[in-house]
Enzyme design. Structure first.
Site, short mmCIF file in Angstrom:
data_model
loop_
_atom_site.label_atom_id
_atom_site.label_comp_id
_atom_site.label_asym_id
_atom_site.label_seq_id
_atom_site.Cartn_x
_atom_site.Cartn_y
_atom_site.Cartn_z
N CYS A 199 0.87 -1.18 0.00
CA CYS A 199 0.00 0.00 0.00
C CYS A 199 0.90 1.23 0.00
O CYS A 199 2.10 1.13 -0.30
CB CYS A 199 -0.97 -0.01 1.19
SG CYS A 199 -0.17 -0.11 2.81
N THR A 200 0.38 2.39 0.33
CA THR A 200 1.15 3.63 0.22
C THR A 200 2.34 3.66 1.17
O THR A 200 3.48 3.86 0.76
CB THR A 200 0.25 4.85 0.48
OG1 THR A 200 -0.91 4.76 -0.34
CG2 THR A 200 0.99 6.14 0.20
#
Length: 345
Positions: A199-200
């Site tokens: 994810c980020t």
């Protein structure tokens, strides 16, 4: 005790421009068992306000999640403060790939039920029992393995502008939507496949890794530090970059360019484009992709309807907004019928 901002965003923006001092945009998270989130929130706000820290921070009984803008001159003071909190000592601070003085314009420290909304109601689920963290080099090796399933734990509007090659990118609006979908799709591979997630910055796939371990998946991995840390390690270690496009970020910048590839299209005309904007109509504020030509033609609006509204007197615009509020639907509306090209595909 003052625990709120007295300066408006516009006043802060002008002050930052006048000062012209370097600031660092960074993010961090930590799952931990916090007994009194309200008291902890107050402690953070008082300390960070004195350091001129700005940003958006969520505190819950399950931990803390923060995206911040810190004056470069105060970074060591900030780091010392963090290290003085036992569960934040040496916590990973993800420094943004691209810096911006105005990434955040207020300091908001809020108490939430959870730092990542997951829709789960399971007392036997321990979020701290996480999967195996891997760095960029091991991550590249894992995703080259034919026995690996690589899953993007972000939402559709994030993966649309950038993702890892070969990743499964669920067409979901929220993190909570992705958990049951992925579990169902991969239920036959709980023991024979490597489940690798990213994810980020790591916070969503860390919770997901604990969840899937709880659900019986045997080989669960997550990209340590997310796309942000991966990019830093790829540059430092001169590794192959397997991420294409932009990394969506949740501040005023909206994205960081990781590769020169443009993999998405303007939602209005279909021209290759990966620039997100929010509709200029404050009563809409729709998040969508818009190229420069459409931005000029539509005056930053998502539709002719919104374009008409922004030319109304302020009092009439406020009257139209009365009783309404924006929510995460501004992201879901990326599928809006107002967006011609988006609807056509």
């Amino acid at each position: 005790m003052q625990l709120y901002n007295t300066m408006s965003a516009k006043e802060r923006e002008a002050l930052l421009e006048q000062a012209g001092e370097d600031r660092l945009t960074l993010s961090f998270y930590q799952y931990a068992h916090i007994g009194n989130p309200e008291l902890f929130r107050n402690h953070l706000f008082i300390a960070w306000d004195q350091m001129d820290v700005l940003g958006r921070i969520y505190v819950a009984k399950e931990g803390i999640n923060g995206q911040l803008s810190v004056p470069a001159k105060n970074f060591q003071e900030f780091k010392n403060f963090m290290d003085g909190i036992y569960f934040l000592n040496d916590v990973r601070l993800n420094i943004a790939v691209e810096q911006d003085l105005k990434s955040f314009l207020k300091l908001k420290v809020k108490v939430r039920h959870k730092i990542v909304a997951d829709g789960l109601d399971d007392d036997t689920f321990d979020v701290t029992d996480k999967g195996i963290h891997v760095g960029a080099e091991q991550f590249n090796a894992l995703i080259d393995d034919p026995d690996t399933v690589l899953v993007d734990m972000r939402n559709h509007y994030e993966s649309e502008i950038g993702h890892f090659k070969g990743a499964v990118t669920p067409d979901v609006d929220t993190f909570r939507d992705s958990l049951p979908i992925i579990e169902e799709d991969l239920k036959e591979h709980k023991e024979d496949k490597n489940l690798v997630m990213y994810c980020t910055g790591g916070i969503r796939c860390e919770k997901a890794s604990a969840y899937y371990k709880h659900k019986g998946f045997k080989n669960v991995y997550q990209l340590e530090g997310g796309i942000i840390e991966y990019t830093r390690q790829v540059k430092e270690q001169e590794l192959e970059n397997k991420f294409i496009g932009k990394n969506f970020v949740f501040d005023h910048r909206r994205s960081e360019r990781i590769s020169e590839d443009v993999i998405s299209n303007c939602h209005q005309c279909g021209k290759p484009c990966d620039t997100h904007t929010n509709c200029e109509n404050e009563g809409c504020h729709l998040l969508f992709i818009q190229c420069e030509e459409c931005a000029q033609k539509m005056e930053g609006c998502c539709s002719s309807e919104c374009q008409d509204i922004i030319h109304l007197p302020d009092n009439e615009q406020k009257a139209l907004r009365k009783g309404k509020h924006n929510s995460n639907k501004i992201f879901r509306k990326g599928r809006s019928e107002k967006l011609a090209y988006k609807q056509s595909v």
